[in-house]
Design an enzyme around this catalytic site. Structure first.
Site, PDB file in Angstrom:
ATOM      1  N   GLN A   1     -66.450 151.245 -42.047  1.00 58.39           N
ATOM      2  CA  GLN A   1     -66.773 152.095 -43.197  1.00 58.39           C
ATOM      3  C   GLN A   1     -66.514 151.325 -44.491  1.00 58.39           C
ATOM      4  O   GLN A   1     -65.462 150.682 -44.647  1.00 58.39           O
ATOM      5  CB  GLN A   1     -65.927 153.374 -43.184  1.00 58.39           C
ATOM      6  CG  GLN A   1     -66.289 154.360 -44.299  1.00 58.39           C
ATOM      7  CD  GLN A   1     -65.464 155.660 -44.256  1.00 58.39           C
ATOM      8  OE1 GLN A   1     -64.574 155.819 -43.420  1.00 58.39           O
ATOM      9  NE2 GLN A   1     -65.781 156.571 -45.152  1.00 58.39           N
TER      10      GLN A   1
ATOM     11  N   ASP B   1     -80.635 154.676 -48.367  1.00 57.08           N
ATOM     12  CA  ASP B   1     -79.617 153.619 -48.334  1.00 57.08           C
ATOM     13  C   ASP B   1     -80.203 152.370 -48.995  1.00 57.08           C
ATOM     14  O   ASP B   1     -81.308 151.952 -48.659  1.00 57.08           O
ATOM     15  CB  ASP B   1     -79.211 153.323 -46.877  1.00 57.08           C
ATOM     16  CG  ASP B   1     -77.950 152.476 -46.791  1.00 57.08           C
ATOM     17  OD1 ASP B   1     -77.919 151.385 -47.398  1.00 57.08           O
ATOM     18  OD2 ASP B   1     -77.008 152.900 -46.110  1.00 57.08           O
ATOM     19  N   ILE B   2     -79.472 151.799 -49.940  1.00 55.89           N
ATOM     20  CA  ILE B   2     -79.987 150.664 -50.715  1.00 55.89           C
ATOM     21  C   ILE B   2     -80.029 149.365 -49.886  1.00 55.89           C
ATOM     22  O   ILE B   2     -80.781 148.452 -50.206  1.00 55.89           O
ATOM     23  CB  ILE B   2     -79.142 150.497 -51.998  1.00 55.89           C
ATOM     24  CG1 ILE B   2     -79.945 149.833 -53.110  1.00 55.89           C
ATOM     25  CG2 ILE B   2     -77.867 149.728 -51.739  1.00 55.89           C
ATOM     26  CD1 ILE B   2     -79.234 149.845 -54.451  1.00 55.89           C
TER      27      ILE B   2
ATOM     28  N   HIS C   1     -70.138 160.446 -45.221  1.00 56.79           N
ATOM     29  CA  HIS C   1     -71.608 160.413 -45.166  1.00 56.79           C
ATOM     30  C   HIS C   1     -72.086 160.119 -43.757  1.00 56.79           C
ATOM     31  O   HIS C   1     -71.410 159.452 -42.973  1.00 56.79           O
ATOM     32  CB  HIS C   1     -72.167 159.372 -46.132  1.00 56.79           C
ATOM     33  CG  HIS C   1     -71.621 157.997 -45.902  1.00 56.79           C
ATOM     34  ND1 HIS C   1     -70.376 157.607 -46.344  1.00 56.79           N
ATOM     35  CD2 HIS C   1     -72.140 156.928 -45.249  1.00 56.79           C
ATOM     36  CE1 HIS C   1     -70.157 156.355 -45.995  1.00 56.79           C
ATOM     37  NE2 HIS C   1     -71.211 155.920 -45.312  1.00 56.79           N
TER      38      HIS C   1
ATOM     39  N   HIS D   1     -75.345 158.483 -41.589  1.00 55.52           N
ATOM     40  CA  HIS D   1     -76.520 157.619 -41.646  1.00 55.52           C
ATOM     41  C   HIS D   1     -77.582 158.185 -40.708  1.00 55.52           C
ATOM     42  O   HIS D   1     -77.270 158.561 -39.564  1.00 55.52           O
ATOM     43  CB  HIS D   1     -76.184 156.209 -41.122  1.00 55.52           C
ATOM     44  CG  HIS D   1     -75.128 155.487 -41.887  1.00 55.52           C
ATOM     45  ND1 HIS D   1     -75.410 154.461 -42.761  1.00 55.52           N
ATOM     46  CD2 HIS D   1     -73.778 155.614 -41.899  1.00 55.52           C
ATOM     47  CE1 HIS D   1     -74.290 153.982 -43.275  1.00 55.52           C
ATOM     48  NE2 HIS D   1     -73.276 154.664 -42.763  1.00 55.52           N
TER      49      HIS D   1
HETATM   50  P1  5GP Z   1     -70.499 152.927 -44.590  1.00 59.61           P
HETATM   51  O1  5GP Z   1     -70.201 151.481 -44.368  1.00 59.61           O
HETATM   52  O2  5GP Z   1     -69.464 153.519 -45.523  1.00 59.61           O
HETATM   53  O3  5GP Z   1     -70.685 153.740 -43.346  1.00 59.61           O
HETATM   54  O4  5GP Z   1     -71.893 153.007 -45.306  1.00 59.61           O
HETATM   55  C1  5GP Z   1     -72.071 152.869 -46.681  1.00 59.61           C
HETATM   56  C2  5GP Z   1     -73.552 152.704 -46.896  1.00 59.61           C
HETATM   57  O5  5GP Z   1     -73.791 152.823 -48.284  1.00 59.61           O
HETATM   58  C3  5GP Z   1     -74.098 151.341 -46.462  1.00 59.61           C
HETATM   59  O6  5GP Z   1     -75.107 151.518 -45.492  1.00 59.61           O
HETATM   60  C4  5GP Z   1     -74.612 150.723 -47.752  1.00 59.61           C
HETATM   61  O7  5GP Z   1     -75.807 150.008 -47.558  1.00 59.61           O
HETATM   62  C5  5GP Z   1     -74.803 151.929 -48.648  1.00 59.61           C
HETATM   63  N1  5GP Z   1     -74.615 151.662 -50.062  1.00 59.61           N
HETATM   64  C6  5GP Z   1     -73.620 150.928 -50.639  1.00 59.61           C
HETATM   65  N2  5GP Z   1     -73.767 150.928 -51.973  1.00 59.61           N
HETATM   66  C7  5GP Z   1     -74.847 151.687 -52.246  1.00 59.61           C
HETATM   67  C8  5GP Z   1     -75.501 152.045 -53.471  1.00 59.61           C
HETATM   68  O8  5GP Z   1     -75.103 151.682 -54.576  1.00 59.61           O
HETATM   69  N3  5GP Z   1     -76.594 152.856 -53.351  1.00 59.61           N
HETATM   70  C9  5GP Z   1     -77.062 153.299 -52.143  1.00 59.61           C
HETATM   71  N4  5GP Z   1     -78.161 154.090 -52.160  1.00 59.61           N
HETATM   72  N5  5GP Z   1     -76.484 152.962 -50.982  1.00 59.61           N
HETATM   73  C10 5GP Z   1     -75.387 152.166 -51.031  1.00 59.61           C
END
Ligand code: 5GP
Length: 146
Positions: A103, A40-41, A109, A111
């Protein structure tokens, strides 16, 4: 498509779809025919890994059984590697469904975060150092491959 996402259609240009297409770089930890895992970035703790499905699913409501099983088995591999690399038992498994839950990327995905619920950092806020991400990805990949 899941009930709450009836207005949302899968966006082929979402950031994780672009990764699967090879259009965007990432620090890979593991890949098989149904899943991809990478750093995760904007980690909520050091070693934060995302496992994505190769199915075009927005959230859990869309996930097909064989992909659900594959994601969980990949998550297990990642968690076991994190336990070894970070020498800690506690690994959070988290998965958000829908914007209301927080989200932000609408491609299913999971985590996996080496942290505690009491110490978890903020969600998707601070970019990590790419050298650190690359180094951690290498260490986790090596443990999985061993
Ligand atoms: P969500 O909020 O959808 O559960 O999580 C999305 C995750 O993707 C977040 O933890 C965010 O830090 C990660 N993320 C967003 N953009 C990128 C990216 O360009 N590269 C990577 N490796 N992770 C990303």
């Amino acid at each position: 498509m899941s009930q709450a996402n009836q207005q949302i259609t899968y966006d082929d240009n979402n950031i994780f779809a672009k990764m699967l297409n090879g259009d965007i770089p990432y620090h890979k930890v593991y890949e098989d025919d149904k899943t991809l895992a990478f750093m995760d970035i904007m980690p909520q703790a050091e070693g934060h890994v995302l496992v994505i499905t190769k199915q075009k699913a927005i959230d859990l409501g869309d996930l097909e059984p064989e992909y659900a099983a594959a994601v969980l088995m990949t998550a297990k591999k990642i968690m076991q590697a994190q336990r070894q690399v970070f020498e800690r038992e506690g690994i959070i498994q988290m998965q958000l469904n829908g914007a209301q839950s927080g989200q932000t990327v609408f491609h299913y995905h999971v985590h996996l975060i080496p942290s505690s619920i009491h110490e978890l950092g903020r969600h998707a806020v601070t970019q990590a150092d790419h050298e650190v991400l690359a180094d951690t990805a290498r260490k986790l990949a090596a443990v999985i491959a061993a």
